[in-house]
Design a protein around this motif. Structure first.
Motif, PDB file in Angstrom:
ATOM      1  N   ILE A 115      66.212-108.733  34.661  1.00 50.15           N
ATOM      2  CA  ILE A 115      65.036-109.560  34.893  1.00 50.15           C
ATOM      3  C   ILE A 115      64.446-109.765  33.506  1.00 50.15           C
ATOM      4  CG2 ILE A 115      64.644-108.686  37.222  1.00 50.15           C
ATOM      5  CD1 ILE A 115      62.285-107.064  36.066  1.00 50.15           C
ATOM      6  N   PHE A 116      63.502-110.649  33.376  1.00 45.31           N
ATOM      7  CA  PHE A 116      62.948-110.923  32.056  1.00 45.31           C
ATOM      8  C   PHE A 116      62.415-109.638  31.428  1.00 45.31           C
ATOM      9  CE2 PHE A 116      59.472-111.994  29.204  1.00 45.31           C
ATOM     10  CZ  PHE A 116      60.143-112.822  28.327  1.00 45.31           C
ATOM     11  N   GLY A 117      62.985-109.264  30.306  1.00 48.92           N
ATOM     12  CA  GLY A 117      62.506-108.123  29.542  1.00 48.92           C
ATOM     13  C   GLY A 117      63.069-106.776  29.940  1.00 48.92           C
ATOM     14  N   LEU A 118      63.938-106.736  30.918  1.00 49.66           N
ATOM     15  CA  LEU A 118      64.451-105.462  31.399  1.00 49.66           C
ATOM     16  C   LEU A 118      65.892-105.639  31.866  1.00 49.66           C
ATOM     17  CD1 LEU A 118      63.331-102.599  31.892  1.00 49.66           C
ATOM     18  CD2 LEU A 118      62.708-103.338  34.158  1.00 49.66           C
ATOM     19  N   GLU A 119      66.759-104.722  31.440  1.00 52.60           N
ATOM     20  CA  GLU A 119      68.167-104.793  31.815  1.00 52.60           C
ATOM     21  C   GLU A 119      68.625-103.433  32.330  1.00 52.60           C
ATOM     22  OE1 GLU A 119      72.397-105.521  29.539  1.00 52.60           O
ATOM     23  OE2 GLU A 119      70.617-106.535  28.787  1.00 52.60           O
TER      24      GLU A 119
ATOM     25  N   PRO B 132      59.000-105.929  22.824  1.00 54.90           N
ATOM     26  CA  PRO B 132      58.732-105.208  21.575  1.00 54.90           C
ATOM     27  C   PRO B 132      57.381-104.493  21.572  1.00 54.90           C
ATOM     28  CG  PRO B 132      58.548-107.575  21.241  1.00 54.90           C
ATOM     29  CD  PRO B 132      59.070-107.372  22.638  1.00 54.90           C
ATOM     30  N   ASP B 133      56.461-104.895  22.426  1.00 60.91           N
ATOM     31  CA  ASP B 133      55.137-104.275  22.448  1.00 60.91           C
ATOM     32  C   ASP B 133      54.988-103.228  23.554  1.00 60.91           C
ATOM     33  OD1 ASP B 133      55.289-106.159  24.461  1.00 60.91           O
ATOM     34  OD2 ASP B 133      53.260-106.919  24.160  1.00 60.91           O
ATOM     35  N   TRP B 134      56.108-102.857  24.210  1.00 62.80           N
ATOM     36  CA  TRP B 134      56.053-101.848  25.258  1.00 62.80           C
ATOM     37  C   TRP B 134      55.658-100.506  24.661  1.00 62.80           C
ATOM     38  CZ3 TRP B 134      59.038 -97.374  26.077  1.00 62.80           C
ATOM     39  CH2 TRP B 134      58.826 -96.750  27.309  1.00 62.80           C
ATOM     40  N   GLU B 135      54.828 -99.754  25.387  1.00 64.52           N
ATOM     41  CA  GLU B 135      54.379 -98.445  24.929  1.00 64.52           C
ATOM     42  C   GLU B 135      54.627 -97.402  26.005  1.00 64.52           C
ATOM     43  OE1 GLU B 135      50.331 -98.550  23.663  1.00 64.52           O
ATOM     44  OE2 GLU B 135      50.646-100.292  22.379  1.00 64.52           O
ATOM     45  N   HIS B 136      54.973 -96.194  25.556  1.00 65.73           N
ATOM     46  CA  HIS B 136      55.157 -95.089  26.497  1.00 65.73           C
ATOM     47  C   HIS B 136      53.825 -94.758  27.173  1.00 65.73           C
ATOM     48  CE1 HIS B 136      59.230 -93.888  25.453  1.00 65.73           C
ATOM     49  NE2 HIS B 136      58.931 -94.159  24.200  1.00 65.73           N
ATOM     50  N   HIS B 137      53.897 -94.314  28.401  1.00 63.67           N
ATOM     51  CA  HIS B 137      52.739 -93.827  29.139  1.00 63.67           C
ATOM     52  C   HIS B 137      52.964 -92.343  29.387  1.00 63.67           C
ATOM     53  CE1 HIS B 137      49.948 -93.273  32.527  1.00 63.67           C
ATOM     54  NE2 HIS B 137      49.334 -94.344  32.074  1.00 63.67           N
ATOM     55  N   TRP B 138      51.917 -91.573  29.465  1.00 59.30           N
ATOM     56  CA  TRP B 138      52.072 -90.127  29.628  1.00 59.30           C
ATOM     57  C   TRP B 138      52.761 -89.748  30.939  1.00 59.30           C
ATOM     58  CZ3 TRP B 138      49.763 -87.101  33.416  1.00 59.30           C
ATOM     59  CH2 TRP B 138      48.750 -87.703  34.158  1.00 59.30           C
ATOM     60  N   LEU B 139      52.779 -90.643  31.923  1.00 62.48           N
ATOM     61  CA  LEU B 139      53.442 -90.364  33.200  1.00 62.48           C
ATOM     62  C   LEU B 139      54.932 -90.723  33.216  1.00 62.48           C
ATOM     63  CD1 LEU B 139      50.778 -91.584  35.785  1.00 62.48           C
ATOM     64  CD2 LEU B 139      51.632 -89.253  35.503  1.00 62.48           C
ATOM     65  N   ASP B 140      55.434 -91.331  32.151  1.00 66.67           N
ATOM     66  CA  ASP B 140      56.832 -91.779  32.146  1.00 66.67           C
ATOM     67  C   ASP B 140      57.814 -90.656  32.461  1.00 66.67           C
ATOM     68  OD1 ASP B 140      56.071 -94.359  31.591  1.00 66.67           O
ATOM     69  OD2 ASP B 140      56.497 -94.222  29.442  1.00 66.67           O
ATOM     70  N   GLY B 141      57.563 -89.479  31.958  1.00 62.85           N
ATOM     71  CA  GLY B 141      58.459 -88.352  32.218  1.00 62.85           C
ATOM     72  C   GLY B 141      58.479 -87.926  33.673  1.00 62.85           C
ATOM     73  N   PHE B 142      57.445 -88.278  34.418  1.00 65.37           N
ATOM     74  CA  PHE B 142      57.376 -87.938  35.836  1.00 65.37           C
ATOM     75  C   PHE B 142      57.882 -89.073  36.721  1.00 65.37           C
ATOM     76  CE2 PHE B 142      54.034 -85.474  33.758  1.00 65.37           C
ATOM     77  CZ  PHE B 142      54.371 -84.194  34.164  1.00 65.37           C
ATOM     78  N   ILE B 143      57.701 -90.313  36.272  1.00 65.11           N
ATOM     79  CA  ILE B 143      58.081 -91.481  37.065  1.00 65.11           C
ATOM     80  C   ILE B 143      59.556 -91.817  36.877  1.00 65.11           C
ATOM     81  CG2 ILE B 143      57.715 -93.962  37.415  1.00 65.11           C
ATOM     82  CD1 ILE B 143      55.379 -92.332  38.387  1.00 65.11           C
TER      83      ILE B 143
ATOM     84  N   CYS C 252      63.979-101.787  22.814  1.00 67.59           N
ATOM     85  CA  CYS C 252      64.404-102.457  21.595  1.00 67.59           C
ATOM     86  C   CYS C 252      63.249-102.525  20.601  1.00 67.59           C
ATOM     87  CB  CYS C 252      64.907-103.848  21.909  1.00 67.59           C
ATOM     88  SG  CYS C 252      63.621-105.001  22.352  1.00 67.59           S
ATOM     89  N   ARG C 253      63.630-102.706  19.394  1.00 68.10           N
ATOM     90  CA  ARG C 253      62.661-102.957  18.323  1.00 68.10           C
ATOM     91  C   ARG C 253      62.896-104.391  17.874  1.00 68.10           C
ATOM     92  NH1 ARG C 253      63.192 -98.199  19.134  1.00 68.10           N
ATOM     93  NH2 ARG C 253      63.181 -96.233  18.140  1.00 68.10           N
ATOM     94  N   GLU C 254      61.895-104.996  17.317  1.00 62.59           N
ATOM     95  CA  GLU C 254      62.036-106.395  16.918  1.00 62.59           C
ATOM     96  C   GLU C 254      63.178-106.573  15.940  1.00 62.59           C
ATOM     97  OE1 GLU C 254      58.660-108.900  16.352  1.00 62.59           O
ATOM     98  OE2 GLU C 254      57.356-107.297  17.062  1.00 62.59           O
ATOM     99  N   THR C 255      63.511-105.559  15.179  1.00 62.94           N
ATOM    100  CA  THR C 255      64.621-105.672  14.236  1.00 62.94           C
ATOM    101  C   THR C 255      65.982-105.678  14.920  1.00 62.94           C
ATOM    102  OG1 THR C 255      64.604-103.273  13.948  1.00 62.94           O
ATOM    103  CG2 THR C 255      63.325-104.572  12.372  1.00 62.94           C
ATOM    104  N   ASP C 256      66.026-105.245  16.188  1.00 61.25           N
ATOM    105  CA  ASP C 256      67.285-105.235  16.928  1.00 61.25           C
ATOM    106  C   ASP C 256      67.767-106.649  17.253  1.00 61.25           C
ATOM    107  OD1 ASP C 256      67.154-102.497  16.905  1.00 61.25           O
ATOM    108  OD2 ASP C 256      66.472-102.314  18.980  1.00 61.25           O
TER     109      ASP C 256
END
Length: 142
Positions: A98-102, A115-126, A134-138
């Motif tokens: 889907i757009f932005g996610l594979e 490129p502006d995605w940020e980790h959330h403190w719940l990511d390890g639980f979800i 990716c990084r913009e340089t990728d």
């Protein structure tokens, strides 16, 4: 003896906090998703909005992919902005996108392409699935 009562109060408060956290996390993981089937009919994509005490202001959600040949296995992304989860998908032999996610079918991993995605403190639980972003340089970011 002097610290027995305060220690009991602290332990009780920690137990209550752990119970509330576990209950809220369970509620978040069991929310009613918006679902759509992949073009091949083999995969079910579900968009689940997060909320409640752990994500009090909403606006976040996660995507989960279910292989209908093995429906017990659910592959969840980390939390992302709700508005970015557009379930118009593309599928080929290697991945679902889907757009932005594979989602890679072979490795059962996600690639987050904002490129502006940020980790959330719940990511390890979800999230229960390995992911990279990716990084913009990728050169493969949107």
């Amino acid at each position: 003896m002097k610290y027995r009562k305060p220690l009991a109060v602290v332990i009780l408060l920690l137990a209550v906090c752990a119970l509330v956290f576990t209950r809220e996390l369970d509620k978040m993981l069991e929310r009613e998703p918006y679902s759509t089937t992949s073009p091949s009919g083999r995969y079910l994509l579900q968009h689940v909005s997060a909320g409640g005490l752990l994500v009090p202001f909403g606006g976040l959600g996660y995507l989960q992919v279910i292989d209908l040949k093995d429906p017990q296995r659910v592959y969840r992304t980390p939390l992302v902005e709700d508005w970015s989860l557009d379930l118009r998908m593309f599928e080929d032999d290697d991945s679902l996108r889907i757009f932005g996610l594979e989602f890679s079918k072979a490795t059962k991993t996600y690639l987050i392409q904002w490129p502006d995605w940020e980790h959330h403190w719940l990511d390890g639980f979800i999230s229960n699935t390995p992911y990279e972003f990716c990084r913009e340089t990728d050169g493969n970011c949107y």
